[in-house]
Design an enzyme around this catalytic site. Structure first.
Site, PDB file in Angstrom:
ATOM      1  N   ASP A 251      -4.775  21.119  22.070  1.00 41.72           N
ATOM      2  CA  ASP A 251      -4.035  20.696  23.262  1.00 41.72           C
ATOM      3  C   ASP A 251      -4.797  19.498  23.817  1.00 41.72           C
ATOM      4  O   ASP A 251      -5.635  19.625  24.695  1.00 41.72           O
ATOM      5  CB  ASP A 251      -3.963  21.848  24.263  1.00 41.72           C
TER       6      ASP A 251
ATOM      7  N   ALA B  92      -9.530  24.114  25.071  1.00 40.11           N
ATOM      8  CA  ALA B  92      -8.981  25.283  25.769  1.00 40.11           C
ATOM      9  C   ALA B  92      -8.843  25.089  27.273  1.00 40.11           C
ATOM     10  O   ALA B  92      -7.969  25.686  27.898  1.00 40.11           O
ATOM     11  CB  ALA B  92      -9.844  26.506  25.482  1.00 40.11           C
TER      12      ALA B  92
ATOM     13  N   CYS C 291       0.675  17.232  26.837  1.00 37.39           N
ATOM     14  CA  CYS C 291       1.635  17.327  27.933  1.00 37.39           C
ATOM     15  C   CYS C 291       2.038  15.909  28.338  1.00 37.39           C
ATOM     16  O   CYS C 291       2.117  15.581  29.515  1.00 37.39           O
ATOM     17  CB  CYS C 291       1.087  18.118  29.113  1.00 37.39           C
TER      18      CYS C 291
ATOM     19  N   LYS D 121      -3.223  28.471  27.397  1.00 40.39           N
ATOM     20  CA  LYS D 121      -2.725  28.755  26.053  1.00 40.39           C
ATOM     21  C   LYS D 121      -3.630  29.740  25.322  1.00 40.39           C
ATOM     22  O   LYS D 121      -3.169  30.491  24.453  1.00 40.39           O
ATOM     23  CB  LYS D 121      -2.563  27.453  25.267  1.00 40.39           C
TER      24      LYS D 121
ATOM     25  N   GLY E 172      -7.753  27.849  29.944  1.00 43.02           N
ATOM     26  CA  GLY E 172      -7.324  28.968  29.124  1.00 43.02           C
ATOM     27  C   GLY E 172      -5.882  29.386  29.171  1.00 43.02           C
ATOM     28  O   GLY E 172      -5.559  30.493  28.739  1.00 43.02           O
TER      29      GLY E 172
END
Length: 423
Positions: free
Chosen positions: A309, A239, A362, A244, A242
């Site tokens: 992520d 996370a 990313c 997302k 935070g």
């Protein structure tokens, strides 16, 4: 501030950015917190110059080396004034906050009238591509390598995501219009707003009230693909601060249970603060000892949706974080890929039969994206790839994976794959 005092502050800031191990955005935030007397206009001008120098770091360094100068913050600033802002030696001497030495004067005189690009520059220097990422990026983009790299050198627009718990996109657009700001709805993200002009964030009261958040359109789409529903049990496995998590909690309309996990407690505390401001209270934050924390085993098969992520090279964020391209992954790319594979295999245990797992980065590198997904599916036959078009029809043309780049889509570089666990 006078032009000279502003340049003095830029030199101080650039020196801190180049000497600190932290990312430039963290350094600049601390710098301005300690200097609250600097107003928004001067702050904006300073940041514009700073990030321009960071975006042109390799080329400025090439020119300094050509003139026999060391690559220092002072040298980069002098070279930028001469090459980027095309100021003559007399102008630089008048503006610079400290007297120019004989070597300084010789440098700006030698650079006067030259362009940033030069025919003798090696392609990686001209395209601002670091050695550690050169071959992976060439493999990824092929004939489009130069064009894609050039797109990472363009400053991004300001992307906002509306918090539907507090407002709607139409209401937010009307509010921005009343403030005299040019804003437009995003083409793909249903909650996204783009501001193409540079503005001071102080002009956006919605940031303080939690009605809007700063979030690139690509990042918004990654969260959208999770499709977290009210009442479900959801995990945001990596996370961080935070970004997302906020989007997922809003999707769930404050109903259900969302667990925000990370190995960094400080980042999770920042996440909790942002959730409170946004009026989102269906989230539990949990610090994990590692990707294989015992908590994962205890909750095997207990969640409807899991977002990973994953930590990555960050190659997709270079237009927004130009300093990041010069910091190779701490672990090295091979070790980072091994960590990603362990995280994916471990977090997948949390998904219930019939549930959804979204793996995202990313990064624009195949090794961190498509190759990771292919290896996971080969080792875990209980999971299958869900094509984008089935999950979100507007993205059908993108194929099986979400794969965004600055040149092709006007977003940061993002990757996402939707995996479903067979019932």
């Amino acid at each position: 501030m006078t032009p000279s005092s502003r340049l003095a502050a830029i030199l101080d800031l650039l020196t801190e950015v180049e000497s600190a191990p932290r990312p430039a955005d963290a350094v600049t935030s601390a710098f301005f917190r300690a200097r609250r007397h600097i107003d928004d206009q001067d702050r904006g001008a300073m940041l514009e110059t700073l990030y321009a120098i960071l975006r042109h770091r390799a080329r400025l360094g090439w020119w300094l080396s050509r003139q026999g100068r060391a690559e220092t913050a002072r040298g980069r600033l002098l070279a930028w004034l001469a090459l980027g802002e095309r100021k003559g030696p007399d102008q630089v001497a008048r503006l610079f906050p400290t007297p120019l030495s004989a070597a300084d004067s010789a440098l700006v005189t030698a650079l006067h009238g030259s362009a940033l690009d030069h025919a003798e520059m090696p392609e990686p220097v001209r395209l601002e591509c670091p050695d550690w990422a050169l071959e992976p990026l060439r493999r990824r983009f092929g004939a489009d390598f130069a064009a894609e790299m050039a797109a990472t050198l363009v400053a991004p627009p300001l992307d906002l995501r509306v918090n539907p718990v507090k407002t709607s996109r139409d209401q937010a657009l009307r509010g921005l219009s009343r403030l005299g700001l040019r804003a437009e709805p995003m083409a793909l993200s249903p909650l996204g707003i783009r501001l193409p002009d540079r503005i001071s964030l102080a002009l956006l009261p919605g940031l303080k009230s939690g009605e809007i958040e700063i979030q690139d359109e690509g990042s918004q789409l990654v969260a959208h693909l999770v499709e977290a529903k009210p009442g479900e049990r959801v995990v945001d496995f990596c996370a961080g601060a935070g970004g997302k998590t906020l989007a997922l909690a809003a999707q769930m309309q404050n109903r259900g249970h969302l667990v925000a996990c990370d190995v960094n407690e400080a980042r999770l505390k920042r996440c909790a603060e942002r959730l409170r401001k946004a009026g989102l209270h269906n989230v539990e934050t949990r610090v994990l000892a590692s990707e294989t924390d015992k908590w994962v085993k205890r909750h095997k098969g207990g969640y409807d949706r899991v977002l990973i992520d994953a930590p990555c090279s960050g190659t997709g964020t270079w237009r927004r974080n130009p300093d990041a391209r010069w910091r190779a992954p701490d672990l090295g790319l091979s070790a980072l890929m091994a960590l990603q594979a362990r995280i994916l295999a471990s977090a997948a245990r949390l998904v219930r039969p019939g549930g959804r797992l979204v793996y995202a980065t990313c990064s624009v590198l195949v090794e961190e994206n498509e190759a990771q997904v292919a290896a996971f599916l080969a080792a875990h036959p209980g999971f299958a790839l869900l094509p984008l078009g089935e999950a979100f029809p507007p993205l059908q043309a993108l194929g099986d994976h979400l794969s965004l780049t600055p040149k092709a889509h006007g977003t940061d570089g993002f990757f996402a794959a939707i995996l479903t666990r067979q019932a």
